[in-house]
Scaffold this active site. Structure first.
Site, PDB file in Angstrom:
ATOM      1  N   SER A 141      39.987  47.579  37.584  1.00 43.49           N
ATOM      2  CA  SER A 141      38.969  47.044  38.659  1.00 43.49           C
ATOM      3  C   SER A 141      38.119  48.251  39.003  1.00 43.49           C
ATOM      4  CB  SER A 141      39.779  46.376  39.636  1.00 43.49           C
ATOM      5  OG  SER A 141      38.731  46.014  40.707  1.00 43.49           O
ATOM      6  N   TYR A 154      46.360  45.853  46.278  1.00 41.58           N
ATOM      7  CA  TYR A 154      45.657  45.507  45.074  1.00 41.58           C
ATOM      8  C   TYR A 154      44.991  46.882  44.598  1.00 41.58           C
ATOM      9  CZ  TYR A 154      42.189  43.624  41.686  1.00 41.58           C
ATOM     10  OH  TYR A 154      41.414  43.140  40.578  1.00 41.58           O
TER      11      TYR A 154
END
Ligand code: NAP
Length: 270
Positions: A141, A154
């Site tokens: 990401s 995350y």
């Protein structure tokens, strides 16, 4: 290195029951690979397999359990004799102000997004090294390149995945096995459905579709791209901002604290 094609190659995609993984399987299908699709929800995988054709291999597994992830790799190799592409895409999000989120989430996010992927790679590598050929795409990401508020656990798991990928690229340089650190920004999938209901966040992050992202993953497979950054923040900016941490903290906090739904809610104020 033999291939710049997906035709007749064996491909394992984790997290194929939804979003980016689902779209990647469908976008790959016209290239006629042998597709193995993995996730926890068997019913969703069966639905996808219907669209992909009878040769699709369904692997119902929880990648946060290393034994299950490793077994998925062995099943593919046992059935098809080799594994050409591994797309480590399974992942979960944790959106919370860090100290208010459940402590168990810290562990669960890391075990799914990082430990799961690392174990699949560990199990796949002996086969790929024997083949002297193979490519692994780790779906990380933009949050794996920069610290994003309200996504700390995350972020940490995706930084771990990017770090692993970069180290492995160098460790296995010239072995025939190659790796992509794939870093998308905001993507419109079930994972982001709730947060993207916020119009300001949607406008600021201008989410890509799962299909757009899937086509970039295919590009990375065909070109063995080492790193691919595809999102609202350009890759150079995500990297350059690290050189000026004091400024980066100020700028990020000022933007995000004004617009993020969690920052705006009373419970999240500090
Ligand atoms: N959407 C975004 O904005 C965005 C941005 C950057 C990166 N990403 C990354 O892209 C990847 C795909 O996300 P998405 O947006 O497509 O989300 P999604 O629609 O929620 O899909 C996530 C997939 O991961 C699977 N999964 C989750 N935990 C699993 C586990 N323990 N074992 C096996 N499979 C598991 C889910 O299947 P089951 O529930 O059936 O197991 C599902 O198929 C993730 O790694 C995510 O972090 C997403």
């Amino acid at each position: 290195v033999s291939q710049n094609t997906l035709t007749d190659k064996t491909v394992l995609i984790t997290g194929a029951s939804s979003g980016i993984g689902w779209a990647t399987a469908l976008e790959m299908a016209p290239f006629r690979p042998k597709l193995a699709i993995a996730a926890r929800r068997a019913d969703k995988l069966a639905e996808l397999a219907q669209a992909l054709g009878p040769d699709t291999m369904i692997l119902t597994c929880d990648v946060s359990d290393p034994a299950q992830g490793r077994a998925a790799i062995e099943e593919v190799v046992n059935r098809w004799g080799r594994l050409d592409f591994l797309i480590n895409n399974a992942g979960i999000m944790a959106t919370t102000q860090f100290h208010l989120g459940p402590a168990a989430e810290i562990d669960q996010v890391m075990r799914t997004n990082y430990v799961g992927a690392a174990n699949l790679i560990h199990a796949a590598l002996p086969h790929m090294l024997k083949q002297k050929d193979g490519h692994i795409v780790n779906v990380a990401s933009l949050a794996g390149l920069m610290g994003v508020p309200y996504m700390a656990a995350y972020c940490a798991s995706k930084w771990a995945l990017v770090g692993l990928t970069e180290a492995l690229r160098r460790e296995y340089y010239d072995s025939g096995v190659t790796f992509t650190a794939f870093c998308p920004g905001s993507v419109d999938t079930p994972m982001t459905e709730a947060s993207l209901r916020d119009k300001t966040l949607r406008m600021l992050t201008r989410p890509k579709t799962a299909e757009q992202v899937a086509r970039k993953i295919i590009h990375c497979c065909l070109n063995r791209t080492p790193e691919y950054i595809y999102g609202e923040t350009p890759g150079w900016l995500a990297k350059a901002i690290k050189l000026v941490p004091r400024f980066a903290d100020w700028a990020t906090a000022n933007v995000v604290h004004r617009v993020h739904p969690l920052a705006k809610s009373a419970g999240a104020r500090h």
